[in-house]
Design a protein around this motif. Structure first.
Motif, PDB file in Angstrom:
ATOM      1  N   LEU A  80       0.827  -1.205   0.000  1.00 17.74           N
ATOM      2  CA  LEU A  80       0.000   0.000   0.000  1.00 17.74           C
ATOM      3  C   LEU A  80       0.861   1.255   0.000  1.00 17.74           C
ATOM      4  CD1 LEU A  80      -2.820   1.182   0.062  1.00 17.74           C
ATOM      5  CD2 LEU A  80      -2.863   0.853   2.537  1.00 17.74           C
ATOM      6  N   MET A  81       1.967   1.245   0.751  1.00 13.18           N
ATOM      7  CA  MET A  81       2.884   2.383   0.737  1.00 13.18           C
ATOM      8  C   MET A  81       3.493   2.580  -0.653  1.00 13.18           C
ATOM      9  SD  MET A  81       4.842   2.503   4.425  1.00 13.18           S
ATOM     10  CE  MET A  81       5.603   0.877   4.302  1.00 13.18           C
ATOM     11  N   LEU A  82       3.792   1.473  -1.319  1.00 13.91           N
ATOM     12  CA  LEU A  82       4.322   1.573  -2.685  1.00 13.91           C
ATOM     13  C   LEU A  82       3.301   2.221  -3.623  1.00 13.91           C
ATOM     14  CD1 LEU A  82       6.075  -1.917  -3.017  1.00 13.91           C
ATOM     15  CD2 LEU A  82       7.187   0.313  -2.861  1.00 13.91           C
ATOM     16  N   VAL A  83       2.031   1.873  -3.458  1.00 16.43           N
ATOM     17  CA  VAL A  83       0.978   2.476  -4.275  1.00 16.43           C
ATOM     18  C   VAL A  83       0.917   3.987  -4.037  1.00 16.43           C
ATOM     19  CG1 VAL A  83      -1.522   2.621  -4.625  1.00 16.43           C
ATOM     20  CG2 VAL A  83      -0.429   0.402  -4.393  1.00 16.43           C
ATOM     21  N   LEU A  84       0.955   4.382  -2.790  1.00 18.48           N
ATOM     22  CA  LEU A  84       0.804   5.797  -2.439  1.00 18.48           C
ATOM     23  C   LEU A  84       1.939   6.659  -2.988  1.00 18.48           C
ATOM     24  CD1 LEU A  84      -0.471   5.542   1.247  1.00 18.48           C
ATOM     25  CD2 LEU A  84      -1.767   6.271  -0.748  1.00 18.48           C
ATOM     26  N   VAL A  85       3.102   6.060  -3.223  1.00 14.13           N
ATOM     27  CA  VAL A  85       4.239   6.825  -3.721  1.00 14.13           C
ATOM     28  C   VAL A  85       4.424   6.648  -5.234  1.00 14.13           C
ATOM     29  CG1 VAL A  85       6.747   7.101  -3.613  1.00 14.13           C
ATOM     30  CG2 VAL A  85       5.435   6.794  -1.508  1.00 14.13           C
ATOM     31  N   LEU A  86       4.400   5.412  -5.697  1.00 13.15           N
ATOM     32  CA  LEU A  86       4.734   5.138  -7.094  1.00 13.15           C
ATOM     33  C   LEU A  86       3.591   5.465  -8.064  1.00 13.15           C
ATOM     34  CD1 LEU A  86       6.684   1.767  -6.776  1.00 13.15           C
ATOM     35  CD2 LEU A  86       7.587   4.100  -6.927  1.00 13.15           C
ATOM     36  N   GLY A 354     -20.169 -13.777  -0.845  1.00  4.32           N
ATOM     37  CA  GLY A 354     -19.955 -13.053  -2.087  1.00  4.32           C
ATOM     38  C   GLY A 354     -18.494 -13.155  -2.513  1.00  4.32           C
ATOM     39  N   TYR A 355     -18.022 -12.105  -3.195  1.00  2.00           N
ATOM     40  CA  TYR A 355     -16.641 -12.070  -3.651  1.00  2.00           C
ATOM     41  C   TYR A 355     -15.785 -11.337  -2.632  1.00  2.00           C
ATOM     42  CZ  TYR A 355     -18.258 -13.547  -8.279  1.00  2.00           C
ATOM     43  OH  TYR A 355     -18.805 -14.249  -9.306  1.00  2.00           O
ATOM     44  N   MET A 356     -14.531 -11.707  -2.538  1.00  2.00           N
ATOM     45  CA  MET A 356     -13.573 -11.031  -1.674  1.00  2.00           C
ATOM     46  C   MET A 356     -12.898  -9.931  -2.484  1.00  2.00           C
ATOM     47  SD  MET A 356     -12.133 -10.670   1.248  1.00  2.00           S
ATOM     48  CE  MET A 356     -12.512 -12.162   2.182  1.00  2.00           C
ATOM     49  N   SER A 357     -13.279  -8.698  -2.259  1.00  2.00           N
ATOM     50  CA  SER A 357     -12.700  -7.588  -3.007  1.00  2.00           C
ATOM     51  C   SER A 357     -11.317  -7.254  -2.457  1.00  2.00           C
ATOM     52  CB  SER A 357     -13.605  -6.349  -2.923  1.00  2.00           C
ATOM     53  OG  SER A 357     -13.758  -5.928  -1.578  1.00  2.00           O
ATOM     54  N   THR A 358     -10.418  -6.819  -3.339  1.00  2.00           N
ATOM     55  CA  THR A 358      -9.046  -6.502  -2.954  1.00  2.00           C
ATOM     56  C   THR A 358      -8.590  -5.245  -3.680  1.00  2.00           C
ATOM     57  OG1 THR A 358      -8.076  -7.820  -4.744  1.00  2.00           O
ATOM     58  CG2 THR A 358      -8.483  -8.943  -2.652  1.00  2.00           C
ATOM     59  N   LEU A 359      -7.625  -4.543  -3.101  1.00  2.00           N
ATOM     60  CA  LEU A 359      -6.998  -3.439  -3.810  1.00  2.00           C
ATOM     61  C   LEU A 359      -6.226  -4.010  -5.002  1.00  2.00           C
ATOM     62  CD1 LEU A 359      -6.503  -0.357  -3.703  1.00  2.00           C
ATOM     63  CD2 LEU A 359      -4.413  -0.841  -2.430  1.00  2.00           C
ATOM     64  N   PHE A 360      -6.076  -3.212  -6.063  1.00  5.23           N
ATOM     65  CA  PHE A 360      -5.536  -3.738  -7.317  1.00  5.23           C
ATOM     66  C   PHE A 360      -4.140  -4.347  -7.173  1.00  5.23           C
ATOM     67  CE2 PHE A 360      -4.388   0.735  -7.128  1.00  5.23           C
ATOM     68  CZ  PHE A 360      -3.057   0.739  -7.505  1.00  5.23           C
ATOM     69  N   VAL A 361      -3.329  -3.838  -6.231  1.00  4.35           N
ATOM     70  CA  VAL A 361      -1.977  -4.403  -6.085  1.00  4.35           C
ATOM     71  C   VAL A 361      -2.016  -5.832  -5.557  1.00  4.35           C
ATOM     72  CG1 VAL A 361      -0.640  -2.285  -5.855  1.00  4.35           C
ATOM     73  CG2 VAL A 361      -1.806  -3.228  -3.863  1.00  4.35           C
ATOM     74  N   ALA A 362      -3.067  -6.161  -4.802  1.00  2.96           N
ATOM     75  CA  ALA A 362      -3.188  -7.528  -4.308  1.00  2.96           C
ATOM     76  C   ALA A 362      -3.395  -8.494  -5.472  1.00  2.96           C
ATOM     77  CB  ALA A 362      -4.338  -7.633  -3.312  1.00  2.96           C
ATOM     78  N   GLU A 363      -4.128  -8.066  -6.493  1.00  3.52           N
ATOM     79  CA  GLU A 363      -4.289  -8.893  -7.695  1.00  3.52           C
ATOM     80  C   GLU A 363      -2.967  -9.043  -8.430  1.00  3.52           C
ATOM     81  OE1 GLU A 363      -7.666  -8.310 -10.287  1.00  3.52           O
ATOM     82  OE2 GLU A 363      -8.682  -7.172  -8.720  1.00  3.52           O
ATOM     83  N   GLY A 364      -2.193  -7.945  -8.445  1.00  4.78           N
ATOM     84  CA  GLY A 364      -0.866  -8.031  -9.053  1.00  4.78           C
ATOM     85  C   GLY A 364       0.006  -9.053  -8.340  1.00  4.78           C
ATOM     86  N   TYR A 365      -0.062  -9.052  -7.011  1.00  2.00           N
ATOM     87  CA  TYR A 365       0.711 -10.029  -6.226  1.00  2.00           C
ATOM     88  C   TYR A 365       0.214 -11.448  -6.491  1.00  2.00           C
ATOM     89  CZ  TYR A 365       2.678 -12.471  -2.207  1.00  2.00           C
ATOM     90  OH  TYR A 365       3.346 -13.359  -1.404  1.00  2.00           O
ATOM     91  N   GLY A 372       4.610  -8.354  -9.505  1.00  2.00           N
ATOM     92  CA  GLY A 372       3.256  -8.034  -9.941  1.00  2.00           C
ATOM     93  C   GLY A 372       2.719  -6.759  -9.320  1.00  2.00           C
ATOM     94  N   ILE A 373       3.183  -6.414  -8.127  1.00  2.00           N
ATOM     95  CA  ILE A 373       2.773  -5.166  -7.484  1.00  2.00           C
ATOM     96  C   ILE A 373       3.222  -3.978  -8.325  1.00  2.00           C
ATOM     97  CG2 ILE A 373       3.167  -3.691  -5.463  1.00  2.00           C
ATOM     98  CD1 ILE A 373       3.250  -6.237  -3.783  1.00  2.00           C
ATOM     99  N   PHE A 374       4.475  -4.005  -8.771  1.00  2.00           N
ATOM    100  CA  PHE A 374       4.997  -2.908  -9.596  1.00  2.00           C
ATOM    101  C   PHE A 374       4.308  -2.880 -10.963  1.00  2.00           C
ATOM    102  CE2 PHE A 374       8.319  -3.915  -6.541  1.00  2.00           C
ATOM    103  CZ  PHE A 374       8.637  -2.650  -6.050  1.00  2.00           C
ATOM    104  N   ILE A 375       4.036  -4.053 -11.528  1.00  2.00           N
ATOM    105  CA  ILE A 375       3.345  -4.108 -12.822  1.00  2.00           C
ATOM    106  C   ILE A 375       1.943  -3.535 -12.708  1.00  2.00           C
ATOM    107  CG2 ILE A 375       2.377  -5.679 -14.553  1.00  2.00           C
ATOM    108  CD1 ILE A 375       4.746  -7.539 -14.027  1.00  2.00           C
ATOM    109  N   SER A 376       1.229  -3.885 -11.639  1.00  2.00           N
ATOM    110  CA  SER A 376      -0.143  -3.389 -11.473  1.00  2.00           C
ATOM    111  C   SER A 376      -0.169  -1.880 -11.256  1.00  2.00           C
ATOM    112  CB  SER A 376      -0.818  -4.105 -10.301  1.00  2.00           C
ATOM    113  OG  SER A 376      -0.173  -3.810  -9.074  1.00  2.00           O
ATOM    114  N   ILE A 377       0.806  -1.353 -10.521  1.00  2.00           N
ATOM    115  CA  ILE A 377       0.876   0.103 -10.321  1.00  2.00           C
ATOM    116  C   ILE A 377       1.111   0.809 -11.650  1.00  2.00           C
ATOM    117  CG2 ILE A 377       2.239   1.960  -9.280  1.00  2.00           C
ATOM    118  CD1 ILE A 377       2.724   0.116  -6.890  1.00  2.00           C
ATOM    119  N   LEU A 378       1.999   0.246 -12.466  1.00  2.00           N
ATOM    120  CA  LEU A 378       2.281   0.822 -13.785  1.00  2.00           C
ATOM    121  C   LEU A 378       1.026   0.787 -14.664  1.00  2.00           C
ATOM    122  CD1 LEU A 378       4.382   1.960 -15.777  1.00  2.00           C
ATOM    123  CD2 LEU A 378       4.883  -0.405 -16.445  1.00  2.00           C
TER     124      LEU A 378
END
Length: 453
Positions: A80-86, A354-365, A372-378
């Motif tokens: 999450l910190m990576l998302v907030l900066v990158l 139901g479905y387990m929703s996640t922040l997009f970086v979690a899908e990247g991971y 995958g975290i860096f790819i999803s942020i990009l």
């Protein structure tokens, strides 16, 4: 933990600065899609993550289901910190390439007057089109009421069996193709967009016709969004309508925004008391606060706990638009369901989960691990930049303002629930396609007085 907490505070300050540069400001009076996304990340993700990582909140049913709690919390927080900066850095870089000035464009959205292109004889044609669409929406509503045996919201009110009501809600959500089409396209997209457009038309023309049609579509839309006892769609619709009101007015009135928040909290409290067994208002408020600050982060934590301990990384299967056909429906579409099945097997076994929703970086991971975290942020950075760029090309017409308002609220909230949900959502794809179609159409017919840059 102390060091991580200090780094978290520094990261928050840096992120606020970077997002302010990327969005052209973080003003609550003149929000845009990026400033809205920043506040969503802070409120729905970062506060809860910090409370959990600092040990302030220690007892959460979902978090306690994780097998490696400390490492999963730490990895989710770092991502999450990576998302907030990158993420804002990526967007700033994209805007430099596109020569896009976010501060100037936000100012134009709130200050420019609406160009009303339909006058005289053409105005009558537009009225007929709005009447036809409203009639078709009404027919879909009649078909829905005729086809669904039990209306979940009515069943939840009349029945003391909350579990049965929840099963009915899930079964309606996953009903036959036509019901799913009506729920997804008509109820979640066409009806809300038409309501927003009619409100903008009424604001410009002050004609009783548009007011009456707006009121009619408003109540139809409200039914579509609440009849399954879902909370988020109706809440987002109210926020979107209020955002459009702020754009038309020139700025968001913070007192009225506070009043809207009070209405939403009241609506959610009633939902939890009547339908989810909260019992009283105090318990409902406690659940709402937990859902806002903690529960939205849970999906990310459990994703980091689940992969690769219980399943190998998916290797990009979630990111491909036609991955369901390439790898099979079970392999891709049920990714969020498989996590829910593992951590909440009882509810899954009776069909109430139901479905387990996640922040997009979690899908990247889940796809590629930490890379995958860096790819999803990009991906999200480029995707958001292009969406904002196209949204700025045309905005002086009531319909384009309705599209802009819809995307400005829906897209950030969808990204908070998952990358696939945002990028491949039929409603968002259709909205972006319609926006681009307006740009192309106006370029083909330049006599129409709509601003295209």
């Amino acid at each position: 933990m102390v060091l991580l907490s200090v780094i978290s505070v520094i990261t928050l300050a840096c992120s606020a600065y970077l997002f302010s540069k990327a969005a052209g400001g973080l003003s609550l009076k003149r929000p845009n899609i990026l400033s809205i996304f920043f506040w969503i990340l802070i409120i729905f993700q970062y506060i809860g993550s910090f409370l959990l990582i600092a040990g302030i909140v220690k007892n959460n049913w979902w978090i306690n289901r994780a097998e490696n709690i400390e490492s999963s919390l730490r990895m989710a927080h770092i991502s999450l910190m990576l998302v907030l900066v990158l993420l804002p850095i990526t967007i700033i870089f994209c805007f430099k390439i596109l020569k896009f000035n976010p501060k100037k464009e936000t100012e134009l959205v709130y200050t420019e007057d609406i160009t009303y292109i339909h006058q005289n004889s053409k105005d009558r044609n537009v009225k007929y089109i709005f009447l036809l669409i409203t009639f078709l929406i009404f027919l879909c509503l009649v078909y829905l009421l005729h086809s669904v045996q039990d209306i979940p919201i009515i069943l939840a009110v009349l029945s003391s069996n909350q579990e049965l009501a929840e099963i009915t809600r899930v079964s309606v959500t996953r009903g036959n193709f036509l019901i799913k089409l009506i729920n997804g396209i008509v109820g979640n997209w066409i009806a809300p967009l038409l309501t927003l457009a009619l409100y903008a038309y009424y604001w410009k023309t002050k004609k009783t016709f548009y007011l009456l049609l707006f009121v009619m579509n408003f109540f139809i839309t409200c039914f579509f969004l609440i009849y399954r006892t879902e909370k988020a769609p109706f809440t987002l619709f109210l926020i979107t309508l209020f955002f459009l009101y702020g754009v038309l007015k020139g700025k968001v009135n913070l007192k009225k925004a506070s009043f809207l928040a009070f209405i939403i909290i009241g609506f959610l409290s009633i939902q939890y008391i009547l339908f989810l067994g909260a019992g009283n208002f105090e318990n409902a408020i406690e659940i709402i606060l937990s859902r806002i600050f903690i529960s939205q982060h849970v999906g990310s934590v459990l994703t980091f706990d689940y992969f690769p301990n219980h399943e190998a990384y998916l290797g990009g299967k979630l990111f491909l638009p036609f991955s369901s056909f390439l790898f099979g429906e079970k392999e891709v579409q049920s990714f969020a369901l498989r996590i829910m099945d593992y951590y909440n097997p009882v509810a899954s076994s009776i069909g109430a989960a139901g479905y387990m929703s996640t922040l997009f970086v979690a899908e990247g991971y889940a796809n590629w691990g930490w890379i995958g975290i860096f790819i999803s942020i990009l991906i999200v950075g480029i995707f958001l930049s292009l969406c904002i760029f196209f949204m700025s090309r045309v905005r002086q017409h009531p319909i384009s303002l309705a599209l802009l308002s819809f995307l400005s609220i829906q897209l950030p909230f969808r990204l908070n629930s998952g990358l696939r949900i945002a990028m491949y959502s039929p409603e968002l794809i259709l909205t972006i396609a319609l926006l681009i179609s307006i740009i192309v159409f106006v370029r083909m017919y330049p006599k129409l007085k709509i601003r295209i840059t």
